[in-house]
Motif scaffolding. Structure first.
Motif, PDB file in Angstrom:
ATOM      1  N   ARG A 273     -15.736  -2.524   0.433  1.00 55.16           N
ATOM      2  CA  ARG A 273     -15.779  -2.298   2.210  1.00 55.16           C
ATOM      3  C   ARG A 273     -15.886  -1.194   3.445  1.00 55.16           C
ATOM      4  N   PRO A 274     -16.475  -1.022   3.804  1.00 57.06           N
ATOM      5  CA  PRO A 274     -17.306   0.399   4.367  1.00 57.06           C
ATOM      6  C   PRO A 274     -16.102   1.199   5.326  1.00 57.06           C
ATOM      7  N   GLU A 275     -15.189   0.595   5.643  1.00 59.61           N
ATOM      8  CA  GLU A 275     -14.256   1.592   6.359  1.00 59.61           C
ATOM      9  C   GLU A 275     -13.610   2.277   5.015  1.00 59.61           C
ATOM     10  N   GLN A 276     -14.060   1.530   3.414  1.00 61.13           N
ATOM     11  CA  GLN A 276     -12.879   2.892   2.272  1.00 61.13           C
ATOM     12  C   GLN A 276     -13.912   3.905   2.332  1.00 61.13           C
ATOM     13  N   ARG A 277     -13.414   4.814   1.457  1.00 58.68           N
ATOM     14  CA  ARG A 277     -14.168   5.833   1.515  1.00 58.68           C
ATOM     15  C   ARG A 277     -13.809   6.357  -0.543  1.00 58.68           C
ATOM     16  N   ALA A 278     -15.158   5.605  -0.989  1.00 58.93           N
ATOM     17  CA  ALA A 278     -14.606   5.593  -2.337  1.00 58.93           C
ATOM     18  C   ALA A 278     -13.851   6.928  -2.414  1.00 58.93           C
ATOM     19  N   SER A 279     -13.052   6.790  -3.347  1.00 58.94           N
ATOM     20  CA  SER A 279     -12.134   7.935  -4.251  1.00 58.94           C
ATOM     21  C   SER A 279     -12.395   8.215  -4.923  1.00 58.94           C
ATOM     22  N   GLY A 280     -12.214   9.187  -5.990  1.00 60.88           N
ATOM     23  CA  GLY A 280     -12.565   9.350  -6.754  1.00 60.88           C
ATOM     24  C   GLY A 280     -12.515   8.361  -8.194  1.00 60.88           C
ATOM     25  N   THR A 281     -11.657   7.899  -8.241  1.00 68.98           N
ATOM     26  CA  THR A 281     -11.500   7.181  -9.203  1.00 68.98           C
ATOM     27  C   THR A 281     -12.443   6.103  -8.649  1.00 68.98           C
ATOM     28  N   GLN A 282     -12.421   5.466  -8.370  1.00 70.82           N
ATOM     29  CA  GLN A 282     -13.669   4.275  -7.769  1.00 70.82           C
ATOM     30  C   GLN A 282     -15.304   4.628  -7.889  1.00 70.82           C
ATOM     31  N   ARG A 283     -15.482   6.528  -7.497  1.00 69.96           N
ATOM     32  CA  ARG A 283     -16.716   6.426  -8.005  1.00 69.96           C
ATOM     33  C   ARG A 283     -16.565   6.871  -9.307  1.00 69.96           C
TER      34      ARG A 283
ATOM     35  N   ALA B 287       1.075  -1.158  -0.176  1.00 68.46           N
ATOM     36  CA  ALA B 287       0.393  -0.181  -0.249  1.00 68.46           C
ATOM     37  C   ALA B 287       0.586   1.423   0.080  1.00 68.46           C
ATOM     38  N   ILE B 288       1.699   1.011   0.341  1.00 68.15           N
ATOM     39  CA  ILE B 288       2.834   2.169   0.473  1.00 68.15           C
ATOM     40  C   ILE B 288       3.308   2.731  -0.344  1.00 68.15           C
ATOM     41  N   SER B 289       3.768   1.129  -1.095  1.00 66.39           N
ATOM     42  CA  SER B 289       4.897   1.204  -2.261  1.00 66.39           C
ATOM     43  C   SER B 289       3.773   1.887  -3.463  1.00 66.39           C
ATOM     44  N   GLN B 290       2.505   1.513  -3.502  1.00 66.43           N
ATOM     45  CA  GLN B 290       1.321   1.881  -4.555  1.00 66.43           C
ATOM     46  C   GLN B 290       0.316   3.407  -4.263  1.00 66.43           C
ATOM     47  N   LYS B 291       0.490   3.884  -3.035  1.00 66.17           N
ATOM     48  CA  LYS B 291      -0.279   4.970  -3.121  1.00 66.17           C
ATOM     49  C   LYS B 291       0.108   6.143  -3.608  1.00 66.17           C
ATOM     50  N   ASN B 292       0.948   6.107  -4.557  1.00 68.44           N
ATOM     51  CA  ASN B 292       1.781   7.401  -5.684  1.00 68.44           C
ATOM     52  C   ASN B 292       0.306   6.527  -7.197  1.00 68.44           C
ATOM     53  N   ASP B 293       0.350   5.252  -7.566  1.00 67.47           N
ATOM     54  CA  ASP B 293      -0.311   4.898  -8.400  1.00 67.47           C
ATOM     55  C   ASP B 293      -2.252   4.995  -8.016  1.00 67.47           C
ATOM     56  N   VAL B 294      -2.446   6.812  -7.966  1.00 61.17           N
ATOM     57  CA  VAL B 294      -3.753   6.771  -7.820  1.00 61.17           C
ATOM     58  C   VAL B 294      -4.740   6.006  -9.022  1.00 61.17           C
ATOM     59  N   ASN B 295      -4.457   6.401  -9.802  1.00 60.24           N
ATOM     60  CA  ASN B 295      -5.003   6.569 -11.518  1.00 60.24           C
ATOM     61  C   ASN B 295      -4.966   4.877 -11.543  1.00 60.24           C
ATOM     62  N   ARG B 296      -5.147   3.475 -10.829  1.00 61.30           N
ATOM     63  CA  ARG B 296      -4.994   2.483 -11.063  1.00 61.30           C
ATOM     64  C   ARG B 296      -6.023   1.637  -9.865  1.00 61.30           C
ATOM     65  N   LEU B 297      -6.816   1.133 -10.357  1.00 53.53           N
ATOM     66  CA  LEU B 297      -7.774   0.297  -9.572  1.00 53.53           C
ATOM     67  C   LEU B 297      -7.780  -1.014  -9.494  1.00 53.53           C
ATOM     68  N   ARG B 298      -6.920  -1.699  -8.611  1.00 53.03           N
ATOM     69  CA  ARG B 298      -7.716  -3.225  -8.616  1.00 53.03           C
ATOM     70  C   ARG B 298      -8.845  -4.192  -8.658  1.00 53.03           C
ATOM     71  N   ILE B 299      -8.959  -4.704  -9.112  1.00 51.37           N
ATOM     72  CA  ILE B 299     -10.723  -5.033  -8.930  1.00 51.37           C
ATOM     73  C   ILE B 299     -10.918  -6.374  -9.253  1.00 51.37           C
ATOM     74  N   ASN B 300     -12.120  -7.263  -8.892  1.00 46.96           N
ATOM     75  CA  ASN B 300     -12.041  -8.585  -8.818  1.00 46.96           C
ATOM     76  C   ASN B 300     -13.703  -8.733  -9.241  1.00 46.96           C
ATOM     77  N   VAL B 301     -13.885  -9.296 -10.417  1.00 44.40           N
ATOM     78  CA  VAL B 301     -14.921  -9.504 -10.195  1.00 44.40           C
ATOM     79  C   VAL B 301     -15.044 -10.751 -10.818  1.00 44.40           C
TER      80      VAL B 301
END
Length: 298
Positions: A272-282, A82-96
């Motif tokens: 997850r409830p503790e997540q606040r949806a980022s702009g990318t997620q929204r 999470a620390i190493s990837q925190k600047n990768d704000v435009n990448r979403l990791r999703i499972n479907v």
């Protein structure tokens, strides 16, 4: 505290059940792993393994320690990632779900790129890739009733079940009215080990067709495989209309009777409830909802 190398050696040996395989994972000698574990046992004053021929068996104390170490190492790994990837704000990791990915999401990624050129996706389809206990995932699409512990769900679309088969099969066998489905092989989708989804029975009830033997036929653990089997002329399957739009349009599949049934389960966007949806997620959630609405209207 015991030395970290000793704890890691024990964790590798406990996970693999072998000093040899643990040594291969850690890129050290087998004797080094054995020595580290023996020193750890001496420090704790507890036996952690019962040494058996060709393999290791954890003692009760060993099982407790292994569980704690696995959870701790996993948390360290996720935190570092999470620390190493925190600047990768435009990448979403999703499972479907696999069929949703192959037949619905991937064919639409071109439109996603046109709408949001800055957005990159990392897509996984592993069933065990859970979002509730994994910081590796930003969001997920789940198939079910929308009720999952520790997840917030937003409905994307309901299933719309129709019976389909290859035109060649239907032309060869002939589809009279009333249709005799017992002349065809029925293709089923498994919901679990030795358990089928009840989509065939629900469709037959809606079509008011009785006397069909639903016990026989081929079974598949993925809807995608059942659809492909129908395309190849193996039989008739019940499929979600959303998942076979291209095949219906191209003529690879033809609907059997004008009967459509709303499925008992649906596709949901989850966080997850503790997540606040980022702009990318929204952005991604809104795009998914718009695509689902367009798919439903068509």
């Amino acid at each position: 505290m015991p030395a970290l190398n000793a704890l890691k050696a024990f964790e590798a040996a406990g996970t693999t059940g072998s000093f040899t395989r643990a040594a291969e994972l850690l890129n050290v000698t087998q004797s080094a792993v054995s020595r580290q574990v023996r020193q750890l046992e001496e420090q704790l004053g507890e036996t952690l393994f019962s040494r058996r021929h060709q393999h290791l068996v954890l003692t009760p104390s060993g099982r407790v320690l292994l569980r704690a170490l696995q959870q701790s190492f996993d948390k360290i790994e996720l935190t570092v990632r999470a620390i190493s990837q925190k600047n990768d704000v435009n990448r979403l990791r999703i499972n479907v779900p696999p069929t949703f990915a192959a037949r619905w999401l991937v064919p639409r990624l071109g439109r996603l790129r046109e709408a949001f050129a800055q957005l990159d996706l990392s897509i996984t389809t592993r069933v065990d890739d859970g979002i509730t206990d994994s910081n590796r995932l930003d969001c997920a699409v789940r198939f079910g009733d929308g009720e999952w512990n520790n997840l917030e769900s937003t409905l994307l679309m309901h299933e719309r079940h129709i019976a389909v088969a290859s035109p060649a099969l239907l032309d060869r066998e002939g589809v009279d009215t009333p249709v005799d489905l017992n002349r065809f092989t029925l293709l089923h989708v498994l919901s679990g080990e030795d358990q089928r989804y009840l989509t065939w029975q629900h469709w037959l009830d809606a079509a008011r067709i009785e006397g069909v033997d639903t016990d026989n036929g081929h079974e598949f653990d993925l809807l995608d495989l059942s659809i492909q089997a129908a395309i190849d002329g193996m039989g008739i399957t019940i499929a979600d209309r959303h998942m076979i739009t291209a095949e219906l349009a191209s003529g690879q599949l033809r609907q059997v009777l004008d009967v459509e049934v709303e499925g008992r389960q649906s596709y949901w966007f989850v966080l997850r409830p503790e997540q606040r949806a980022s702009g990318t997620q929204r952005l991604f959630q809104q795009w998914l909802q718009a695509e689902a609405a367009a798919s439903a209207s068509r």
